[in-house]
Write a protein that holds these residues in place. Structure first.
Motif, PDB file in Angstrom:
ATOM      1  N   UNK A  76       0.731  -0.969   0.061  1.00  0.00           N
ATOM      2  CA  UNK A  76      -0.032  -0.137  -0.093  1.00  0.00           C
ATOM      3  C   UNK A  76       0.885   1.205   0.041  1.00  0.00           C
ATOM      4  N   UNK A  77       2.022   1.429  -0.832  1.00  0.00           N
ATOM      5  CA  UNK A  77       2.825   2.423  -0.751  1.00  0.00           C
ATOM      6  C   UNK A  77       3.251   2.458  -2.480  1.00  0.00           C
ATOM      7  N   UNK A  78       3.206   3.676  -2.746  1.00  0.00           N
ATOM      8  CA  UNK A  78       3.815   3.789  -4.219  1.00  0.00           C
ATOM      9  C   UNK A  78       5.220   3.442  -4.577  1.00  0.00           C
ATOM     10  N   UNK A  79       5.613   2.836  -5.306  1.00  0.00           N
ATOM     11  CA  UNK A  79       7.023   2.218  -5.672  1.00  0.00           C
ATOM     12  C   UNK A  79       7.555   2.747  -7.046  1.00  0.00           C
ATOM     13  N   UNK A  80       8.921   3.190  -6.946  1.00  0.00           N
ATOM     14  CA  UNK A  80       9.584   3.557  -8.151  1.00  0.00           C
ATOM     15  C   UNK A  80      11.066   2.704  -8.152  1.00  0.00           C
ATOM     16  N   UNK A  81      10.773   1.642  -9.133  1.00  0.00           N
ATOM     17  CA  UNK A  81      12.285   1.124  -9.567  1.00  0.00           C
ATOM     18  C   UNK A  81      13.279   1.920 -10.156  1.00  0.00           C
ATOM     19  N   UNK A  82      14.153   2.202  -9.579  1.00  0.00           N
ATOM     20  CA  UNK A  82      15.436   2.748  -9.971  1.00  0.00           C
ATOM     21  C   UNK A  82      16.501   2.061 -10.755  1.00  0.00           C
ATOM     22  N   UNK A  83      16.171   0.712 -10.737  1.00  0.00           N
ATOM     23  CA  UNK A  83      17.195  -0.283 -11.226  1.00  0.00           C
ATOM     24  C   UNK A  83      17.728   0.270 -12.726  1.00  0.00           C
ATOM     25  N   UNK A  84      18.806  -0.002 -13.085  1.00  0.00           N
ATOM     26  CA  UNK A  84      19.271   0.399 -14.487  1.00  0.00           C
ATOM     27  C   UNK A  84      20.533  -0.324 -14.883  1.00  0.00           C
ATOM     28  N   UNK A  85      21.688  -0.163 -14.241  1.00  0.00           N
ATOM     29  CA  UNK A  85      22.785  -0.858 -14.706  1.00  0.00           C
ATOM     30  C   UNK A  85      23.667  -1.022 -13.565  1.00  0.00           C
ATOM     31  N   UNK A  86      24.203  -2.161 -13.419  1.00  0.00           N
ATOM     32  CA  UNK A  86      25.339  -2.155 -12.033  1.00  0.00           C
ATOM     33  C   UNK A  86      26.564  -1.771 -12.218  1.00  0.00           C
ATOM     34  N   UNK A  87      26.975  -1.746 -13.684  1.00  0.00           N
ATOM     35  CA  UNK A  87      28.290  -1.082 -13.894  1.00  0.00           C
ATOM     36  C   UNK A  87      28.209   0.606 -13.739  1.00  0.00           C
ATOM     37  N   UNK A  88      27.133   1.151 -13.421  1.00  0.00           N
ATOM     38  CA  UNK A  88      27.183   2.370 -12.909  1.00  0.00           C
ATOM     39  C   UNK A  88      27.823   2.833 -11.590  1.00  0.00           C
ATOM     40  N   UNK A  89      27.987   1.516 -10.904  1.00  0.00           N
ATOM     41  CA  UNK A  89      28.721   1.520  -9.605  1.00  0.00           C
ATOM     42  C   UNK A  89      27.831   1.784  -8.416  1.00  0.00           C
TER      43      UNK A  89
END
Length: 330
Positions: A76-89
């Protein structure tokens, strides 16, 4: 002399072409389907959420492994998935979260075992080209007018090279690694109905850097000072890779448990899944794996001490719904 003259002419031609690209070439970011532009869409979603939100932060294990809509529904809480690329560090990713997280937000760090500390400078440079705010997330950033000029000219050079490359190679657009492959929550979804491929990202893992633990703990202090709750978890990982790297993974886990101030909400092998659950990498889940991993992650969140308030709110909402239904029936 002729050799020198030839090099001078070539250099002059390159300078002229680069200059022309600066004047005439301008990429249409609004309509571009470049994968890295998904960062802009994720930021917009975060900015449009006024109250508490759940921020999923990590690499592409989140892009391919999480059903954010299901997490939002359960918690019951808005979610934002910020995953993009592990090699960004790790440093880059934590700096990005510090930029977007607000008081009362919840940050779930889902970190790949192979994530570097400082990240790939070239990838960070390209990401900053598509998302100017990302320049400040890089630990390799520099200030001053000369550096700014180099950044601008470098961006135009990048665009020029990309334009020429696309024209010569005539590449077909990838249906998975593109901006419109993300849904409104920031999850990648275009791979869900596709057959699995040979798994990439196989590697011999090294011991975790104490620099990473230092970064985690520094971020924890930042979060604590601002009323932001944060928990730590590993990303999904393929079973045979886990077995191959088991010794070093267990040692890393032991070190983390000793020194990490952030609550770890899982054990080292809780998110290890069989090969048929993966799409094209030992960190990227397919449709079946995504369902299972999302269910497991939700359960871990509901049972962790740091986020106990979420479970209480969920129970209160459930009780209110039952009470409301009961009153209607009466």
């Amino acid at each position: 002399m002729k050799k020198f003259l030839g090099k001078s002419i070539l250099f002059f031609v390159i300078v002229i072409m680069l200059s022309l690209s600066i004047v005439f070439l301008k990429e249409d970011f609004e309509n571009s389907q470049e994968y890295l532009l998904a960062m802009q869409d994720k930021h917009k979603r975060a900015q449009n959420i006024k109250g508490t939100k759940i921020i999923l932060a990590g690499g592409s294990n989140l892009v391919f492994g999480i059903d954010s809509e299901q997490i939002q529904k359960e918690l019951h809480t808005p979610v934002v998935n910020f995953g993009l690329h592990a090699q960004l560090g790790l440093s880059f990713i934590l700096n990005e979260v510090q930029d977007i997280a607000k008081p009362n937000d919840i940050v779930i760090l889902s970190i790949e075992h192979l994530m570097p500390t400082e990240g790939d400078p070239e990838l960070q440079k390209i990401t900053s080209y598509y998302n100017p705010s990302a320049y400040s997330y890089s630990s390799q950033k520099k200030t001053g007018w000369l550096e700014k000029f180099k950044k601008i000219s470098g961006n135009h050079q990048m665009l020029f090279k990309k334009t020429i490359s696309n024209f010569i190679e005539k590449k077909e657009p990838d249906q998975v690694y593109r901006r419109d492959a993300f849904n409104r929550f920031g999850d990648g979804i275009n791979h869900l109905e596709l057959p699995s491929k040979t798994l990439g990202s196989r590697s011999i893992l090294k011991e975790r850097s104490y620099k990473q633990i230092e970064l985690f703990n520094r971020f924890y202090k930042f979060a604590l000072d601002r009323g932001i709750r944060v928990v730590f978890t590993y990303g999904a990982y393929e079973q045979s890779e886990y077995q191959k790297n088991k010794k070093v993974l267990q040692e890393n886990h032991k070190i983390l448990k000793q020194h990490l101030k952030i609550e770890m909400i899982m054990d080292i092998d809780d998110f290890v899944y069989p090969t048929p659950y993966f799409y094209d990498s030992v960190y990227h889940l397919n449709k079946i794996g995504r369902v299972e991993h999302t269910k497991n992650l939700i359960q871990k969140i509901q049972n962790c001490a740091t986020l106990a308030h979420l479970n209480n709110e969920r129970k209160n909402t459930h009780n209110r719904n039952i009470e409301s239904t009961s009153q209607k029936n009466q």
